[in-house]
Design a protein around this motif. Structure first.
Motif, PDB file in Angstrom:
ATOM      1  N   SER A 199      56.977  55.343  10.006  1.00 21.73           N
ATOM      2  CA  SER A 199      57.323  54.921   8.705  1.00 21.73           C
ATOM      3  C   SER A 199      57.168  52.963   9.202  1.00 21.73           C
ATOM      4  CB  SER A 199      58.903  55.096   8.689  1.00 21.73           C
ATOM      5  OG  SER A 199      59.128  54.957   9.762  1.00 21.73           O
ATOM      6  N   THR A 200      57.061  52.621   9.898  1.00 24.73           N
ATOM      7  CA  THR A 200      57.505  51.006  11.185  1.00 24.73           C
ATOM      8  C   THR A 200      55.748  50.806  11.081  1.00 24.73           C
ATOM      9  OG1 THR A 200      58.841  52.257  12.878  1.00 24.73           O
ATOM     10  CG2 THR A 200      57.353  49.967  13.509  1.00 24.73           C
ATOM     11  N   GLN A 201      54.797  51.931  10.899  1.00 18.84           N
ATOM     12  CA  GLN A 201      53.517  50.982  10.579  1.00 18.84           C
ATOM     13  C   GLN A 201      53.116  50.980   9.141  1.00 18.84           C
ATOM     14  OE1 GLN A 201      50.414  54.545  11.253  1.00 18.84           O
ATOM     15  NE2 GLN A 201      48.944  52.752  11.969  1.00 18.84           N
ATOM     16  N   PHE A 202      53.772  51.781   8.393  1.00 21.38           N
ATOM     17  CA  PHE A 202      53.647  51.855   7.588  1.00 21.38           C
ATOM     18  C   PHE A 202      53.895  50.062   7.030  1.00 21.38           C
ATOM     19  CE2 PHE A 202      55.002  52.852   2.634  1.00 21.38           C
ATOM     20  CZ  PHE A 202      53.902  52.477   2.195  1.00 21.38           C
ATOM     21  N   TYR A 203      55.750  50.132   7.168  1.00 23.65           N
ATOM     22  CA  TYR A 203      55.911  48.607   6.526  1.00 23.65           C
ATOM     23  C   TYR A 203      55.250  47.594   7.474  1.00 23.65           C
ATOM     24  CZ  TYR A 203      59.346  52.129   4.519  1.00 23.65           C
ATOM     25  OH  TYR A 203      61.019  52.988   4.361  1.00 23.65           O
ATOM     26  N   THR A 204      54.837  47.991   7.735  1.00 23.74           N
ATOM     27  CA  THR A 204      54.546  46.490   8.789  1.00 23.74           C
ATOM     28  C   THR A 204      52.800  46.534   8.074  1.00 23.74           C
ATOM     29  OG1 THR A 204      55.260  47.356  11.274  1.00 23.74           O
ATOM     30  CG2 THR A 204      53.186  45.328  11.473  1.00 23.74           C
ATOM     31  N   ASP A 205      51.986  47.519   7.961  1.00 23.51           N
ATOM     32  CA  ASP A 205      50.288  46.750   7.095  1.00 23.51           C
ATOM     33  C   ASP A 205      51.121  46.485   6.133  1.00 23.51           C
ATOM     34  OD1 ASP A 205      49.351  48.566   9.203  1.00 23.51           O
ATOM     35  OD2 ASP A 205      48.937  50.200   8.230  1.00 23.51           O
ATOM     36  N   LYS A 206      52.265  47.189   5.721  1.00 24.25           N
ATOM     37  CA  LYS A 206      52.350  45.958   3.723  1.00 24.25           C
ATOM     38  C   LYS A 206      53.388  45.196   3.941  1.00 24.25           C
ATOM     39  CE  LYS A 206      51.676  49.899   1.345  1.00 24.25           C
ATOM     40  NZ  LYS A 206      50.882  49.269  -0.400  1.00 24.25           N
ATOM     41  N   ALA A 226      62.611  45.749   6.644  1.00 27.86           N
ATOM     42  CA  ALA A 226      63.421  45.954   7.713  1.00 27.86           C
ATOM     43  C   ALA A 226      63.056  47.276   7.904  1.00 27.86           C
ATOM     44  CB  ALA A 226      64.810  46.391   5.894  1.00 27.86           C
ATOM     45  N   PHE A 227      62.588  47.963   9.025  1.00 25.37           N
ATOM     46  CA  PHE A 227      62.588  49.108   9.827  1.00 25.37           C
ATOM     47  C   PHE A 227      63.503  49.588   9.204  1.00 25.37           C
ATOM     48  CE2 PHE A 227      60.109  46.349  12.785  1.00 25.37           C
ATOM     49  CZ  PHE A 227      58.863  46.608  12.312  1.00 25.37           C
ATOM     50  N   GLN A 228      63.425  51.570   8.629  1.00 24.88           N
ATOM     51  CA  GLN A 228      63.852  52.221   9.114  1.00 24.88           C
ATOM     52  C   GLN A 228      64.530  53.096  10.833  1.00 24.88           C
ATOM     53  OE1 GLN A 228      61.521  54.551   5.800  1.00 24.88           O
ATOM     54  NE2 GLN A 228      62.317  56.127   7.195  1.00 24.88           N
ATOM     55  N   ALA A 229      63.486  52.981  11.815  1.00 25.81           N
ATOM     56  CA  ALA A 229      63.513  52.897  13.513  1.00 25.81           C
ATOM     57  C   ALA A 229      65.190  51.594  13.421  1.00 25.81           C
ATOM     58  CB  ALA A 229      62.223  51.802  13.908  1.00 25.81           C
ATOM     59  N   VAL A 230      65.375  52.300  14.507  1.00 27.38           N
ATOM     60  CA  VAL A 230      65.740  53.139  14.794  1.00 27.38           C
ATOM     61  C   VAL A 230      66.740  54.244  14.360  1.00 27.38           C
ATOM     62  CG1 VAL A 230      64.242  52.685  17.116  1.00 27.38           C
ATOM     63  CG2 VAL A 230      66.572  51.749  16.700  1.00 27.38           C
ATOM     64  N   HIS A 231      66.642  54.161  13.571  1.00 32.34           N
ATOM     65  CA  HIS A 231      67.238  55.468  12.648  1.00 32.34           C
ATOM     66  C   HIS A 231      67.429  56.245  13.193  1.00 32.34           C
ATOM     67  CE1 HIS A 231      70.070  57.260   9.390  1.00 32.34           C
ATOM     68  NE2 HIS A 231      70.881  56.113   9.636  1.00 32.34           N
ATOM     69  N   GLN A 232      68.275  57.386  12.920  1.00 32.18           N
ATOM     70  CA  GLN A 232      68.209  59.055  13.003  1.00 32.18           C
ATOM     71  C   GLN A 232      67.661  59.348  11.890  1.00 32.18           C
ATOM     72  OE1 GLN A 232      72.275  59.200  12.874  1.00 32.18           O
ATOM     73  NE2 GLN A 232      72.098  60.753  13.561  1.00 32.18           N
ATOM     74  N   PRO A 233      65.989  60.317  11.508  1.00 29.15           N
ATOM     75  CA  PRO A 233      65.697  60.961  13.203  1.00 29.15           C
ATOM     76  C   PRO A 233      64.810  59.949  14.452  1.00 29.15           C
ATOM     77  CG  PRO A 233      64.593  61.849  11.342  1.00 29.15           C
ATOM     78  CD  PRO A 233      65.483  60.789  10.708  1.00 29.15           C
ATOM     79  N   HIS A 234      65.583  60.362  15.344  1.00 30.70           N
ATOM     80  CA  HIS A 234      63.908  59.302  16.340  1.00 30.70           C
ATOM     81  C   HIS A 234      63.268  60.868  16.499  1.00 30.70           C
ATOM     82  CE1 HIS A 234      68.580  57.732  18.212  1.00 30.70           C
ATOM     83  NE2 HIS A 234      68.766  57.519  17.206  1.00 30.70           N
ATOM     84  N   GLN A 235      61.664  59.734  16.151  1.00 30.92           N
ATOM     85  CA  GLN A 235      61.002  59.869  16.063  1.00 30.92           C
ATOM     86  C   GLN A 235      59.528  59.256  16.698  1.00 30.92           C
ATOM     87  OE1 GLN A 235      60.885  61.005  11.562  1.00 30.92           O
ATOM     88  NE2 GLN A 235      61.031  63.199  12.054  1.00 30.92           N
ATOM     89  N   ALA A 236      58.428  59.480  17.250  1.00 29.19           N
ATOM     90  CA  ALA A 236      58.039  58.186  17.269  1.00 29.19           C
ATOM     91  C   ALA A 236      56.789  59.098  18.001  1.00 29.19           C
ATOM     92  CB  ALA A 236      57.681  57.913  18.542  1.00 29.19           C
ATOM     93  N   PRO A 237      54.826  57.978  17.872  1.00 28.72           N
ATOM     94  CA  PRO A 237      53.562  58.833  18.004  1.00 28.72           C
ATOM     95  C   PRO A 237      54.321  59.657  19.197  1.00 28.72           C
ATOM     96  CG  PRO A 237      53.408  56.882  17.135  1.00 28.72           C
ATOM     97  CD  PRO A 237      54.463  57.316  16.845  1.00 28.72           C
ATOM     98  N   THR A 238      53.688  60.644  19.680  1.00 27.92           N
ATOM     99  CA  THR A 238      54.174  61.446  21.082  1.00 27.92           C
ATOM    100  C   THR A 238      53.336  60.653  22.276  1.00 27.92           C
ATOM    101  OG1 THR A 238      52.693  63.416  19.735  1.00 27.92           O
ATOM    102  CG2 THR A 238      52.652  63.330  22.559  1.00 27.92           C
ATOM    103  N   ASP A 239      52.173  60.112  22.643  1.00 23.90           N
ATOM    104  CA  ASP A 239      51.784  58.582  23.729  1.00 23.90           C
ATOM    105  C   ASP A 239      53.076  57.502  24.122  1.00 23.90           C
ATOM    106  OD1 ASP A 239      51.175  57.407  20.971  1.00 23.90           O
ATOM    107  OD2 ASP A 239      50.001  55.737  21.835  1.00 23.90           O
ATOM    108  N   PHE A 240      54.101  57.524  22.896  1.00 25.32           N
ATOM    109  CA  PHE A 240      54.854  56.815  23.364  1.00 25.32           C
ATOM    110  C   PHE A 240      56.170  57.683  23.866  1.00 25.32           C
ATOM    111  CE2 PHE A 240      51.832  53.850  20.653  1.00 25.32           C
ATOM    112  CZ  PHE A 240      52.577  52.275  20.815  1.00 25.32           C
ATOM    113  N   ILE A 241      56.223  58.388  23.292  1.00 26.83           N
ATOM    114  CA  ILE A 241      56.978  58.838  24.110  1.00 26.83           C
ATOM    115  C   ILE A 241      57.188  60.070  25.770  1.00 26.83           C
ATOM    116  CG2 ILE A 241      58.413  61.634  23.860  1.00 26.83           C
ATOM    117  CD1 ILE A 241      58.315  61.672  20.006  1.00 26.83           C
TER     118      ILE A 241
END
Length: 553
Positions: A199-206, A226-241
């Motif tokens: 979601s965060t990448q998609f909205y930024t690109d758009k 208006a990012f979905q982040a950081v509303h639950q569910p908390h999810q991120a690319p693995t390297d950021f976690i």
């Protein structure tokens, strides 16, 4: 002539008549700034490094260092009411979001001001577009799902949005039993998500694509990201976690203490301020497996925040490369306090059936993670309570504004501000027309006197009130009268001196009954003026949510 062409012609005439202030910038008429409004969802007051947090947020912190950081900025206690105030400058009851549709009490259904969507108040996008701005939106909408309520019908020239209040960040999948399905739109057209969606990448690109499409046509832009982040569910690319592996092993009490010390060091917390009652269970009483899982939940959250920061950095560098950065006002804010709700405990079968809840997959595609009251209290350091509460932990949020061409750099303001102040502020900065010549056309007031250092207080001697879902607050000078519905409170009014006691630890209502009476009278005036329908005495936020979900709202 098409409406877009008409608007450009009008803007050109107005620019030629020198009706707008400022110095000429590239790509648009003299002094009319671009505006980029970045909103994050449910991010806590202290998560940013510039507000005392340990999460790596260098790009956002640089915005603060190059602009204004506000420490006494207030939102509504819930996201959709905040967004209605943000985009209209009006009280949420006037704009149609007297309560979240998900939380409507039975006696509020069908009442004016409780429509659950924007009910006709003009948005900042509509007003700016009428004055020659391009207007773009990417992200979460949550202000109406029918065709006549989507952003494309509310003044946004280009938009791509999630209509609902939240969703999975990797796929088109509901995160809650309250939504049978999710709806994404580009303009008025339903869309499918790309296979590599995050979601965060998609909205930024758009947003960057929208900006580029019209970058050289002579018109400024207003972008609402208006990012979905950081509303639950908390999810991120693995390297950021993985960057936060073991960072949170010490637990929420220890991390909260570190943040409080940092806030004292950078001047965000007065010496001697009391620590609020800790939330969540005693960390030392948890089993090793419980600690391990809880620590990773916060690591996932932190990775999600850092991905937002990285995305903000992408935007800044893109604007700089296009020679647009210095002519763009950038605002960064959160919509309310950190989210403490534990939906997995409310609907265990739903999450067990639809998500991978294992430790190994936590935060990845197909998983579900939320961090609960222990970590939410850390996010809201130093305040008490969380999202949904009228306590400062529910309604105090970070706000950063960068525009060094006009405003001082590296400033911090403790002036009381409301999210409703942003629309009148941006209209003034853009030289755009308000919907009425009446100076009281908005609930909010322009922050320009603060930003230009011509004033250090916008509401001297005035009170400010707000209400949603039974939680209410009245601010008057340094004092706050506050009431909360269960599970955040017991409907009793309490009085606090926020200057001396920002954590709302010492109730002064018994010592100062005259002030209580005066502020309650101000609240009664607010109720009458805004058509507030008070929730019944047996209302509880969590119980009403469950009830509305079970009957499909």
């Amino acid at each position: 002539m098409a409406i877009g062409g008409s608007l450009k012609r009008v803007a050109s005439i107005l620019c030629g008549a020198s009706l707008f202030w400022g110095v000429a910038g590239p790509g648009h008429c003299a002094g009319r700034p671009n505006i980029l409004l970045i909103l994050v969802d449910d991010m806590g007051y202290s998560d940013l490094g510039s507000y005392g947090g340990e999460i790596y947020t260098q790009n956002i912190d640089e915005l603060a260092a190059q602009g204004f950081r506000f420490t006494n900025f207030h939102t509504s206690a819930f996201c959709a009411p905040t967004r209605s105030m943000l985009l209209t400058g009006q009280d949420n009851h006037k704009a149609g979001l007297g309560n979240m549709s998900e939380l409507l009490a039975d006696n509020q259904r069908g009442q004016p001001g409780y429509e659950g969507f924007l009910n006709g108040q003009p948005t900042i996008a509509a007003l700016l577009r009428a004055d020659g701005y391009h207007t773009y939106m990417a992200g979460k909408w949550h202000l109406g799902k029918s065709a006549d309520k989507l952003p494309v019908a509310q003044g946004f020239e280009e938009s791509v949005v999630l209509a609902e209040g939240g969703g999975d960040n990797f796929e088109n999948k509901s995160y809650t039993p309250g939504y049978a399905s999710l709806h994404y739109y580009e303009g008025a057209k339903p869309i499918d998500l790309p296979k590599d969606f995050y979601s965060t990448q998609f909205y930024t690109d758009k947003m960057l694509g929208y900006i580029d499409a019209h970058a050289n046509d002579g018109s400024p832009f207003f972008g609402y990201l208006a990012f979905q982040a950081v509303h639950q569910p908390h999810q991120a690319p693995t390297d950021f976690i993985e960057r936060y592996a073991h960072v949170y092993d010490a637990g929420w009490t220890a991390i909260g203490d570190v943040r409080r010390r940092r806030q004292l060091e950078i001047g965000l917390l007065p010496p001697g301020a009391r620590e609020p009652t800790p939330a969540g269970p005693d960390w030392s009483a948890l089993s090793d497996d419980e600690k391990r899982m809880a620590a990773k939940r916060m690591a996932v959250y932190a990775g999600m925040v850092e991905y937002v920061d990285m995305s903000v950095g992408r935007i800044v560098e893109h604007l700089r490369a296009k020679n647009l950065l210095d002519d763009t006002i950038i605002l960064f804010l959160s919509d309310n306090g950190g989210e403490s709700a534990e939906l997995m405990k409310m609907f265990p079968d739903y999450y067990a059936k639809n998500f991978d809840l294992s430790y190994e997959r936590l935060g990845q595609k197909g998983s579900y993670s939320e961090y609960g009251p222990g970590w939410a209290s850390v996010s809201m350091t130093p305040f008490s309570n969380f999202k949904g509460s009228a306590a400062e932990g529910g309604v105090r949020a970070p706000l950063i504004i960068r525009y060094p061409q006009k405003f001082a750099v590296g400033r911090t303001s403790g002036a009381f501000l409301s999210v409703a102040d942003i629309t009148p502020t941006l209209l003034e900065l853009a030289g755009a027309r308000a919907p009425s010549a009446d100076p009281k056309a908005f609930l909010g007031v322009s922050m320009v006197p603060l930003l230009t250092q011509k004033a250090d207080d916008l509401r001297a001697g005035a009170t400010f009130a707000q209400e949603v879902a039974g939680g209410a607050a009245v601010y008057g000078g340094d004092y706050k009268l506050v009431r909360n519905a269960p599970p955040f409170g017991d409907f009793k009014w309490r009085l606090y001196d926020l200057k001396k006691d920002p954590t709302e630890s010492i109730d002064l209502s018994g010592q100062d009954p005259q002030r209580v009476d005066a502020l309650r009278a101000a609240y009664a005036d607010y109720v009458r003026a805004n058509g507030v329908v008070e929730v019944p005495d047996d209302y509880a936020v969590d119980a009403q949510l469950k009830k509305n979900m079970q009957r499909g709202k």
